[in-house]
Design an enzyme around this catalytic site. Structure first.
Site, PDB file in Angstrom:
ATOM      1  N   PHE A   1     -31.003 -30.393  84.201  1.00  0.00           N
ATOM      2  CA  PHE A   1     -31.166 -30.237  85.744  1.00  0.00           C
ATOM      3  C   PHE A   1     -31.855 -29.013  86.431  1.00  0.00           C
ATOM      4  CE2 PHE A   1     -26.975 -32.269  85.019  1.00  0.00           C
ATOM      5  CZ  PHE A   1     -27.334 -33.538  85.189  1.00  0.00           C
TER       6      PHE A   1
ATOM      7  N   PHE B   1     -36.462 -28.223  92.801  1.00  0.00           N
ATOM      8  CA  PHE B   1     -37.147 -26.757  92.578  1.00  0.00           C
ATOM      9  C   PHE B   1     -37.654 -26.094  94.102  1.00  0.00           C
ATOM     10  CE2 PHE B   1     -40.310 -23.637  90.931  1.00  0.00           C
ATOM     11  CZ  PHE B   1     -39.496 -23.284  89.513  1.00  0.00           C
TER      12      PHE B   1
ATOM     13  N   ALA C   1     -40.242 -30.099  86.677  1.00  0.00           N
ATOM     14  CA  ALA C   1     -41.253 -30.528  87.752  1.00  0.00           C
ATOM     15  C   ALA C   1     -41.704 -32.171  87.528  1.00  0.00           C
ATOM     16  CB  ALA C   1     -42.619 -29.770  87.541  1.00  0.00           C
TER      17      ALA C   1
ATOM     18  N   THR D   1     -46.861 -26.220  90.274  1.00  0.00           N
ATOM     19  CA  THR D   1     -47.617 -25.441  90.953  1.00  0.00           C
ATOM     20  C   THR D   1     -48.460 -24.072  90.265  1.00  0.00           C
ATOM     21  OG1 THR D   1     -45.826 -24.070  91.944  1.00  0.00           O
ATOM     22  CG2 THR D   1     -46.517 -25.765  93.109  1.00  0.00           C
TER      23      THR D   1
ATOM     24  N   GLU E   1     -37.501 -35.848  89.711  1.00  0.00           N
ATOM     25  CA  GLU E   1     -36.975 -35.128  91.212  1.00  0.00           C
ATOM     26  C   GLU E   1     -36.846 -35.955  92.312  1.00  0.00           C
ATOM     27  OE1 GLU E   1     -38.149 -30.359  90.244  1.00  0.00           O
ATOM     28  OE2 GLU E   1     -39.708 -32.016  89.953  1.00  0.00           O
TER      29      GLU E   1
ATOM     30  N   ARG F   1     -33.145 -29.022  90.171  1.00  0.00           N
ATOM     31  CA  ARG F   1     -33.885 -30.677  90.418  1.00  0.00           C
ATOM     32  C   ARG F   1     -34.449 -30.497  92.015  1.00  0.00           C
ATOM     33  NH1 ARG F   1     -30.692 -35.896  88.822  1.00  0.00           N
ATOM     34  NH2 ARG F   1     -32.695 -37.366  88.586  1.00  0.00           N
TER      35      ARG F   1
ATOM     36  N   GLN G   1     -34.716 -26.352  77.947  1.00  0.00           N
ATOM     37  CA  GLN G   1     -35.744 -27.323  78.478  1.00  0.00           C
ATOM     38  C   GLN G   1     -37.150 -26.712  78.153  1.00  0.00           C
ATOM     39  OE1 GLN G   1     -33.153 -27.811  82.495  1.00  0.00           O
ATOM     40  NE2 GLN G   1     -35.242 -28.423  82.855  1.00  0.00           N
TER      41      GLN G   1
ATOM     42  N   GLU H   1     -33.954 -24.270  81.922  1.00  0.00           N
ATOM     43  CA  GLU H   1     -35.384 -24.122  81.987  1.00  0.00           C
ATOM     44  C   GLU H   1     -35.473 -22.232  81.700  1.00  0.00           C
ATOM     45  OE1 GLU H   1     -39.432 -23.888  84.605  1.00  0.00           O
ATOM     46  OE2 GLU H   1     -37.936 -25.238  85.292  1.00  0.00           O
TER      47      GLU H   1
ATOM     48  N   ARG I   1     -42.478 -23.441  96.594  1.00  0.00           N
ATOM     49  CA  ARG I   1     -42.270 -25.037  96.611  1.00  0.00           C
ATOM     50  C   ARG I   1     -41.579 -25.371  97.792  1.00  0.00           C
ATOM     51  NH1 ARG I   1     -43.018 -29.846  92.805  1.00  0.00           N
ATOM     52  NH2 ARG I   1     -44.012 -28.533  91.522  1.00  0.00           N
TER      53      ARG I   1
END
Length: 775
Positions: free
Chosen positions: A239, A355, A522, A453, A724, A353, A208, A243, A321
């Site tokens: 998902f 986060f 995100a 963020t 998400e 998903r 990702q 990442e 988060r």
């Protein structure tokens, strides 16, 4: 929902099928393992530790090297650059362990062989001598051992918490254990590296975050970023699991490719994939909540203990988060939320998903539930009493004012359309007359902040070429993992130029086309890349407008973009004709677009800022039936109303909502991660890890978009993110199961079910209610 529009005719906001849909169904969609391998392609396989925490006394690789088909072995000593693929500044995630291992399944070396089977078999011939060290398996064990942190904690605070708690007539104190989750993507981790001349290497990675893979490969090989090209056409699911987790596999493939000057591919078995890669963080949240006799929350004090794993990975931003969503849709007059990201001897947990947001929200729903049962009220009444206001009572724990609150309308409309009140009464009536089967129903809201963020990630680039025949080449930094990003951005471009989608060639994501991309994460893929592509189109259209005005001798204001081309005064010109004439007149038909999200800022040190561009809202009603003799249950019906702003593609968005809900339901009910006392993950295959099946989908499953909603911020097409937020809609299943369990005790005791709410946990909850009732 309207019938899906044919892909060649679709425009923005039309319910258009996924561009790769027919290829997925027919098996012609090309994934990395489908690519034709060059002659001489090598295959890599990882050698994994069989201890959770130990010093490595010795590693004997002689038998590995001597095994049939083996070309060589890679260890830390073979890395010309840095032995690290950590996405954080801590540089604490080695490719190959050196000196000690810190979790069961940690890579220690890689076998390179002529075939995958040969590499896989050889990897198991290693002889390792260990010296065991104490291992820390989970949050409570980490806290008992002194609470070593894997990254810096965060505190959010607003208002006078001590005074609020002391003055509160009532208190809800407790803890909730929230389980983790494996991504269980259909396509596992995989990377394929092809060496080039000089330092060059091309990496095909199921990731990702192509730019991060580029950075990691360059870092490991000790070369510059411009020598590494990373290409991603599609992933078979991500998902969040792709990442950062693809970094290691890409680095190993690239190392081998450059060392032996041959292409190399690495694809682990599902068992090893699940053992060696990170998962959703599990949490233990300890809370103290003060409230009054009406159920109004007065103060919240909560600590979010997080199983981080052996390295930092993304535990810092994930735990941040979780705190950002400790409120869900509720206003707290005074609040203090603290993260505790803990070191454990398990694989480092990572993006998934939501986060961290889902963990923060489910904890908030726990104390809402506690309050409702203590007061003998419907939890929905407590939720409504604590919703954020629209003019006052609308400041979050991180001091951002909620300016777009529509949760009241969403909940009210769903309450009416789902016939919630009548159905709840029917559930109460059913439970009074049935001793074995018990029902439950619940309505829960979602408020989810949209933006990275880490502010610098809120940027995107795109590259758009228009060719002489009017066909269009589209590249951008977003990646396609089945979520429909490519088709949405293509719709943006088609709408901008007024052409059909069949004029647009969707290209694979490549660091050679668009540099310095952010992860597709995100929920911001469409927001960022759609706007970047639109910016590129706007540049080209501006040039074409000037050209058309000159060519057809009219004012630029008289050039109008219409479906199929332009009108220059009274003359209609097709887009293809316009492109051809522009080329002959030396008009540039290519543009690099760019976009950065406005208005956002965040100061982590003070816990204050405006980290989210906007919020997405939704609500769901779930109804369940529980067998109190076995703990088994079924989800009978689900109703959802979800806010995606002005949908770019309703067909894709509905699919995202349905899929997100079912995946969330799996996390909260059946997907249980279990480590044994030796530190080994035992749920490491489909035989031991239960994701939802088609038979688990509720037989009545009503999903509607809040079609009246339109993003107040100028996002692409006034849409809202959809990746998400729907995941958290599944919280209503847990709350409904809680009601069914509580009915055994005449609703006098809060169910307090930890997640995942497996049949075993339901049965234990039922027995707890029976003991409390004295039966």
């Amino acid at each position: 929902m309207n019938k899906q529009t044919d892909i060649s005719l679709a425009t923005l906001h039309a319910p258009t099928r996924h561009d790769s849909g027919p290829k997925h169904v027919t098996g012609t969609a090309e994934y990395i393992d489908d690519m034709v391998e060059p002659v001489g392609t090598m295959h890599a396989y990882l050698g994994l530790s069989t201890k959770p925490h130990a010093e490595i006394i010795s590693i004997d690789l002689d038998a590995v090297r001597a095994a049939p088909g083996v070309i060589g072995v890679l260890t830390a000593e073979d890395i010309p650059g840095e032995n690290d693929v950590s996405p954080s500044h801590k540089h604490d995630e080695p490719i190959f362990a050196e000196g000690r291992v810190q979790f069961w399944g940690q890579p220690m070396f890689a076998v390179i062989a002529e075939t995958r089977d040969a590499a896989r078999r050889a990897a198991h011939l290693v002889k390792v001598e260990y010296h065991d060290l104490p291992h820390i398996p989970d949050v409570r064990a980490a806290q008992a051992a002194g609470g070593k942190l894997v990254t810096e904690p965060l505190k959010l605070e607003r208002g006078d918490v001590e005074t609020g708690l002391a003055a509160a007539p009532r208190r809800a104190k407790g803890a909730i254990t929230i389980g983790g989750q494996d991504h269980f993507y259909l396509e596992g981790q995989i990377a394929f590296a092809v060496p080039g001349e000089d330092e060059d290497v091309t990496v095909y990675s199921s990731t990702q975050h192509p730019s991060e893979v580029q950075l990691m490969v360059a870092q490991v090989l000790a070369i510059r970023h411009n020598a590494v090209t990373v290409t991603v056409r599609r992933m078979g699911g991500g998902f969040g699991g792709k990442e950062t987790q693809g970094n290691l596999f890409a680095a190993v493939a690239a190392l081998a490719a450059k060392k032996w000057n041959r292409a190399c591919k690495i694809r682990p078995d599902r068992d090893d994939d699940m053992s060696a890669t990170g998962k959703r963080h599990d949490f233990v949240v300890d809370y103290d909540v003060g409230y009054d006799d009406t159920g109004k929350i007065l103060a919240v004090d909560a600590v979010y203990g997080t199983r981080g794993g052996f390295s930092s990975d993304l535990t810092g931003p994930v735990s941040d988060r979780a705190l950002f969503h400790c409120d869900n849709a509720y206003w707290y007059p005074a609040v203090r939320a603290r993260s505790e990201p803990l070191y454990t001897n398990t694989v480092s947990n990572t993006a998934f998903r939501g986060f961290g947001g889902p963990q923060g929200m489910i904890a908030a729903e726990r104390w809402v539930e506690d309050i409702a049962y203590a007061l003998g009220k419907d939890p929905l009444d407590i939720r409504k009493a604590n919703f954020y206001g629209t003019d006052t009572d609308n400041v979050t724990p991180y001091h951002q004012t909620v300016e777009d609150n529509i949760v009241h309308r969403v909940v009210e409309e769903l309450e009416a359309s789902s016939d919630y009140q009548a159905r709840r009464q029917a559930v109460l009536d059913f439970n009074r007359s049935n001793n074995v089967l018990k029902k439950g129903i619940a309505l829960t809201p979602v408020k989810f902040g949209i933006s990275f963020t880490a502010t610098w990630y809120n940027q995107a680039g795109a590259l758009v070429h228009v060719y002489k025949d009017g066909s269009i080449h589209l590249s951008h930094g977003g990646t396609e993992m089945g979520q429909g990003l490519y088709i949405k951005v293509a719709q943006v471009v088609a709408d901008a130029f007024g052409v059909n989608l069949d004029s647009i060639k969707i290209m694979a994501t490549s660091t050679g086309k668009v540099p310095n991309t952010s992860a597709t994460a995100a929920s911001s893929g469409s927001d960022l890349n759609g706007m970047a592509a639109y910016n590129a189109c706007a540049q080209i259209k501006a040039r074409l407008t000037v050209h058309a005005a000159q060519l057809y001798q009219c004012d630029e204001a008289a050039v109008e973009w219409v479906e199929g081309g332009i009108k220059a005064g009274d003359t209609f010109v097709t887009f293809a004709e316009l492109a051809a004439s522009a080329y002959l007149n030396r008009v540039q038909l290519s543009a690099a677009g760019f976009y950065k999200t406005p208005k956002i800022h965040w100061d982590r040190a003070t816990g204050r800022g405006h980290p989210f561009y906007y919020f997405a809202y939704g609500a769901s009603v779930s109804e369940v039936t529980v067998d109190t003799l076995t703990g088994e249950y079924v989800v009978d019906r689900v109703d959802i109303l979800h806010d995606v702003g002005k949908s770019l593609n309703p067909a894709v968005d509905i699919g995202q909502i349905e899929g997100g809900f079912i995946q969330g339901m799996g996390w909260l009910t059946t997907e249980e991660l279990v480590w044994d006392d030796k530190g080994q993950l035992r749920t490491h295959a489909p035989s031991t890890y239960k994701i939802p099946l088609a038979s688990d989908v509720p037989p009545i499953f009503n999903v509607q978009l809040a079609e009246w909603s339109e993003n107040r911020e100028p996002t692409i097409g006034r849409s809202k993110a959809v990746g998400e937020p729907p995941f958290m809609l599944a919280m209503s299943v847990v709350e409904a199961l809680g009601m069914a369990v509580a009915s055994v005790g005449d609703y006098k005791l809060a169910p307090q079910l930890d997640t995942p709410v497996t049949p075993e946990r339901v049965l234990m909850g039922v027995e707890r209610m029976k003991r409390a009732r004295g039966s």
